[in-house]
Design a protein around this motif. Structure first.
Motif, PDB file in Angstrom:
ATOM      1  N   GLN B 134       0.769  -1.352   0.141  1.00 34.08           N
ATOM      2  CA  GLN B 134      -0.361   0.114  -0.063  1.00 34.08           C
ATOM      3  C   GLN B 134       0.856   1.403  -0.173  1.00 34.08           C
ATOM      4  O   GLN B 134       1.661   1.220   0.726  1.00 34.08           O
ATOM      5  N   ILE B 135       0.426   2.080  -1.107  1.00 34.70           N
ATOM      6  CA  ILE B 135       1.254   3.802  -0.619  1.00 34.70           C
ATOM      7  C   ILE B 135       0.805   4.080   0.430  1.00 34.70           C
ATOM      8  O   ILE B 135      -0.313   4.762   0.182  1.00 34.70           O
ATOM      9  N   VAL B 136       1.334   4.582   1.003  1.00 36.02           N
ATOM     10  CA  VAL B 136       0.775   5.336   2.288  1.00 36.02           C
ATOM     11  C   VAL B 136       1.007   6.985   2.855  1.00 36.02           C
ATOM     12  O   VAL B 136       0.471   7.446   3.146  1.00 36.02           O
ATOM     13  N   TYR B 137       1.684   7.056   1.326  1.00 36.94           N
ATOM     14  CA  TYR B 137       2.173   8.709   1.866  1.00 36.94           C
ATOM     15  C   TYR B 137       3.209   8.614  -0.711  1.00 36.94           C
ATOM     16  O   TYR B 137       3.748   8.276  -0.138  1.00 36.94           O
ATOM     17  N   SER B 138       2.273   9.899  -0.574  1.00 36.81           N
ATOM     18  CA  SER B 138       2.968  10.213  -1.493  1.00 36.81           C
ATOM     19  C   SER B 138       3.036  12.181  -2.126  1.00 36.81           C
ATOM     20  O   SER B 138       1.481  12.541  -1.439  1.00 36.81           O
ATOM     21  N   ASP B 139       3.941  12.261  -2.344  1.00 33.74           N
ATOM     22  CA  ASP B 139       4.150  13.831  -2.301  1.00 33.74           C
ATOM     23  C   ASP B 139       3.435  14.590  -4.306  1.00 33.74           C
ATOM     24  O   ASP B 139       3.870  15.264  -4.373  1.00 33.74           O
ATOM     25  N   ASN B 140       3.262  13.045  -4.346  1.00 36.89           N
ATOM     26  CA  ASN B 140       2.205  13.382  -6.252  1.00 36.89           C
ATOM     27  C   ASN B 140       3.957  13.488  -6.743  1.00 36.89           C
ATOM     28  O   ASN B 140       3.479  13.331  -7.770  1.00 36.89           O
ATOM     29  N   LYS B 141       4.768  13.592  -6.116  1.00 37.33           N
ATOM     30  CA  LYS B 141       6.022  14.295  -7.504  1.00 37.33           C
ATOM     31  C   LYS B 141       6.509  12.257  -7.162  1.00 37.33           C
ATOM     32  O   LYS B 141       5.820  11.140  -7.844  1.00 37.33           O
ATOM     33  N   ASP B 142       8.171  12.338  -7.200  1.00 37.11           N
ATOM     34  CA  ASP B 142       8.433  11.093  -6.351  1.00 37.11           C
ATOM     35  C   ASP B 142       8.291  10.520  -5.602  1.00 37.11           C
ATOM     36  O   ASP B 142       9.080   9.591  -5.668  1.00 37.11           O
ATOM     37  N   SER B 143       8.411  10.516  -4.484  1.00 35.47           N
ATOM     38  CA  SER B 143       8.728  10.362  -3.031  1.00 35.47           C
ATOM     39  C   SER B 143       7.702   9.272  -2.757  1.00 35.47           C
ATOM     40  O   SER B 143       6.398  10.440  -2.705  1.00 35.47           O
ATOM     41  N   LEU B 144       8.015   8.058  -2.694  1.00 33.92           N
ATOM     42  CA  LEU B 144       6.673   7.342  -1.794  1.00 33.92           C
ATOM     43  C   LEU B 144       6.964   6.964  -0.584  1.00 33.92           C
ATOM     44  O   LEU B 144       8.419   6.809  -0.678  1.00 33.92           O
ATOM     45  N   ILE B 145       5.815   6.563   0.458  1.00 38.55           N
ATOM     46  CA  ILE B 145       6.106   5.172   1.332  1.00 38.55           C
ATOM     47  C   ILE B 145       5.537   4.919   0.956  1.00 38.55           C
ATOM     48  O   ILE B 145       4.293   4.669   1.278  1.00 38.55           O
ATOM     49  N   VAL B 146       6.443   3.179   0.973  1.00 36.25           N
ATOM     50  CA  VAL B 146       5.217   2.391   0.723  1.00 36.25           C
ATOM     51  C   VAL B 146       5.780   1.098   1.757  1.00 36.25           C
ATOM     52  O   VAL B 146       6.643   0.841   2.474  1.00 36.25           O
ATOM     53  N   CYS B 147       4.323   0.875   2.471  1.00 37.59           N
ATOM     54  CA  CYS B 147       4.067   0.308   3.482  1.00 37.59           C
ATOM     55  C   CYS B 147       3.693  -1.897   2.492  1.00 37.59           C
ATOM     56  O   CYS B 147       2.566  -1.673   1.951  1.00 37.59           O
ATOM     57  N   HIS B 148       4.065  -2.801   3.302  1.00 37.66           N
ATOM     58  CA  HIS B 148       3.529  -4.094   2.417  1.00 37.66           C
ATOM     59  C   HIS B 148       3.285  -5.169   3.970  1.00 37.66           C
ATOM     60  O   HIS B 148       4.852  -5.311   4.696  1.00 37.66           O
ATOM     61  N   PRO B 149       2.555  -6.404   4.196  1.00 37.10           N
ATOM     62  CA  PRO B 149       2.062  -6.151   5.636  1.00 37.10           C
ATOM     63  C   PRO B 149       2.541  -7.737   5.624  1.00 37.10           C
ATOM     64  O   PRO B 149       2.351  -8.531   4.324  1.00 37.10           O
ATOM     65  N   ALA B 150       2.598  -8.496   6.535  1.00 37.41           N
ATOM     66  CA  ALA B 150       3.498 -10.217   6.782  1.00 37.41           C
ATOM     67  C   ALA B 150       1.256 -10.294   5.890  1.00 37.41           C
ATOM     68  O   ALA B 150       0.506 -10.205   6.792  1.00 37.41           O
ATOM     69  N   SER B 151       1.836 -12.066   5.090  1.00 39.89           N
ATOM     70  CA  SER B 151       0.892 -12.151   5.328  1.00 39.89           C
ATOM     71  C   SER B 151       0.236 -13.281   6.126  1.00 39.89           C
ATOM     72  O   SER B 151       0.694 -13.270   7.551  1.00 39.89           O
ATOM     73  N   MET B 152      -1.293 -13.133   6.317  1.00 39.95           N
ATOM     74  CA  MET B 152      -1.587 -13.317   7.381  1.00 39.95           C
ATOM     75  C   MET B 152      -2.009 -15.435   7.298  1.00 39.95           C
ATOM     76  O   MET B 152      -2.780 -15.713   8.304  1.00 39.95           O
ATOM     77  N   GLU B 153      -1.779 -15.473   5.820  1.00 46.37           N
ATOM     78  CA  GLU B 153      -1.715 -17.167   5.597  1.00 46.37           C
ATOM     79  C   GLU B 153      -0.672 -17.224   6.665  1.00 46.37           C
ATOM     80  O   GLU B 153       0.505 -17.270   7.154  1.00 46.37           O
ATOM     81  N   LYS B 154      -0.738 -19.118   7.114  1.00 48.48           N
ATOM     82  CA  LYS B 154       0.005 -19.102   8.625  1.00 48.48           C
ATOM     83  C   LYS B 154       1.226 -20.039   7.014  1.00 48.48           C
ATOM     84  O   LYS B 154       3.207 -19.377   7.683  1.00 48.48           O
TER      85      LYS B 154
END
Lengths: 211, 226
Positions: B134-154
């Motif tokens: 998921q992109i949790v932050y964008s300055d609409n230019k080239d800076s992104l903060i991307v977050c990715h979760p752990a799988s909920m499947e064992k």
């Protein structure tokens, strides 16, 4: 009849008298503790145990395992949710109760069955339809009593392998967190042979032991 | 009369609140019903709507067309806020998040593939992020903060965390469904473990953890954590 698991060989065998009469693929935990931060993988602990029971398993530890395998579902796209039937026969929200979103259910079902739909029943429990439980019988009476407790390790199948069987595909077992993964077809065979009957002796051998 | 006036005033306020919104954006519901900024209503051909983004007066909504057998087909709908037209694009993979990068609308699919929208067409870009990012932050230019979760499947992948695409930092931590969020110019996150949760505030530029404290009850909006 006894069950013998050789984790170093990924092998489960049924022993009658002095002979191993049938053998099955079975994958246990790693030989050393792993580094999964959600729950560390651990060896399937060697020892002699007694089979206790066979039942569907639920646990709050794993989101997909909060709901019992086979629980009826209702798709609610207009709410962006999926409902599941509660023991009271009322309906609960999967999203609210497990944190799993409808799109994740679609994605997961697609990864298993190749169809992007909400199934009629819950086929995502990490422990499959049934788990076979065992315990360390410290007083040798084959009954779970005194301070004896069921092991957190157990025999079970996985949703992926259940889907493979359902689709008639070959089953590829994978490593576990310490439980013993079985091919669903072998689980049924061993059940029919009486290998998981309560009070059956079950031995987990050391990782370097071979049959 | 005084009471009557109060009822009329309340009714006017409620009508206003239902049909438009303060910033002139489109409002939508999960069932695919939308209300434009002038109060016009419409029913989209998609339902199960789970994500949206408004950019330059146009809303992008992610949902599904569903056939009679329950098969879902992922789509993104493009709807101007005045509901003057609607365009749909079918996707092979489920779009997980819609975001702006380099002033262009992008989408990241559940598998981590990134598509950009140019000249009315979605193109697979050379960017690839971890699955379910998921992109949790964008300055609409080239800076992104991307977050990715752990799988909920064992048996799933447990690698999870957040990273900046421009500031060269990465935080590895476990999260499942409490999505990190930018609040008060910091990244707020809740690190989950079997028995506890840890609330952390992170500097957006350096990735340094500014504050860390255990938390028992997580509010719906983690920006309310202190």
């Amino acid at each position: 009849m006894e069950l013998h698991f050789f984790p170093g060989q990924n092998l489960l065998a049924i022993k009658k008298g002095n002979f191993y009469v049938s053998r099955y693929d079975a994958w246990g935990g790693p030989s050393a503790v792993g580094n999964d931060p959600r729950m560390s993988e651990e060896p399937t602990w060697p020892g002699t145990y007694v089979i206790h029971s066979t039942h569907s398993y639920v646990t709050p530890t794993w989101p997909f395992s909060k709901i019992k395998w086979g629980t009826p579902l209702q798709d609610k796209p207009q709410l962006n949710d999926v409902y599941y039937q509660l023991p009271s026969k009322k309906w609960g929200s999967v999203k609210k109760d497990t944190g799993i979103e409808r799109k994740s259910i679609l994605q997961t079902y697609f990864s298993y069955y190749g169809k992007m739909k909400v199934p009629a029943t819950w086929v995502f429990n990490d422990f499959g339809p049934i788990a076979i439980r065992w315990f360390k019988d410290s007083n040798g009476n084959k009954i779970l009593d005194n301070k004896e407790t069921l092991s957190g390790q157990m025999f079970h199948t996985t949703p992926q392998n259940e889907a493979e069987v359902s689709l008639g595909k070959p089953v590829q077992l994978g490593p576990s967190h310490g439980c013993i993964h079985l091919n669903p077809r072998d689980r049924d065979t061993i059940l029919n042979l009486g290998g998981f009957k309560p009070k059956t002796t079950f031995v987990v051998h050391n990782y370097n032991e071979k049959i | 009369m005084k009471k009557f006036n109060w009822i009329i005033s309340t009714a006017l306020v409620l009508l206003t609140a239902c049909n438009t919104n303060a910033n002139g954006q489109l409002t939508w519901k999960e069932d695919g019903s939308v209300i434009g900024n002038m109060g016009k209503k419409s029913q989209l051909d998609i339902q199960g709507i789970y994500d949206s983004l408004e950019y330059k007066g146009i809303s992008y909504l992610a949902g599904f067309k569903i056939d009679n057998e329950g098969n879902n087909f992922p789509y993104i709908a493009q709807v101007p806020n005045d509901l003057s037209s609607t365009q749909y694009w079918a996707f092979e993979h489920i779009p997980n998040d819609i975001f702006i990068y380099k002033e262009t609308v992008h989408v990241i699919a559940m598998g981590g593939e990134v598509y950009d929208l140019k000249d009315g067409k979605w193109n697979l870009s050379d960017k690839k992020f971890p699955r379910e990012s998921q992109i949790v932050y964008s300055d609409n230019k080239d800076s992104l903060i991307v977050c990715h979760p752990a799988s909920m499947e064992k048996t799933g992948d447990y690698n999870s965390g957040c990273f900046s695409t421009t500031n060269n930092w990465r935080l590895n931590f476990i999260w499942f469904n409490i999505m990190p969020k930018v609040c008060n110019e910091q990244l707020y996150l809740v690190e989950e473990s079997n028995n506890s949760k840890l609330f952390k505030q992170v500097n957006l530029v350096t990735g340094a953890v500014v504050k860390s404290s255990p938390v028992k009850n997580v509010p719906d909006n983690i920006c309310n954590l202190k």
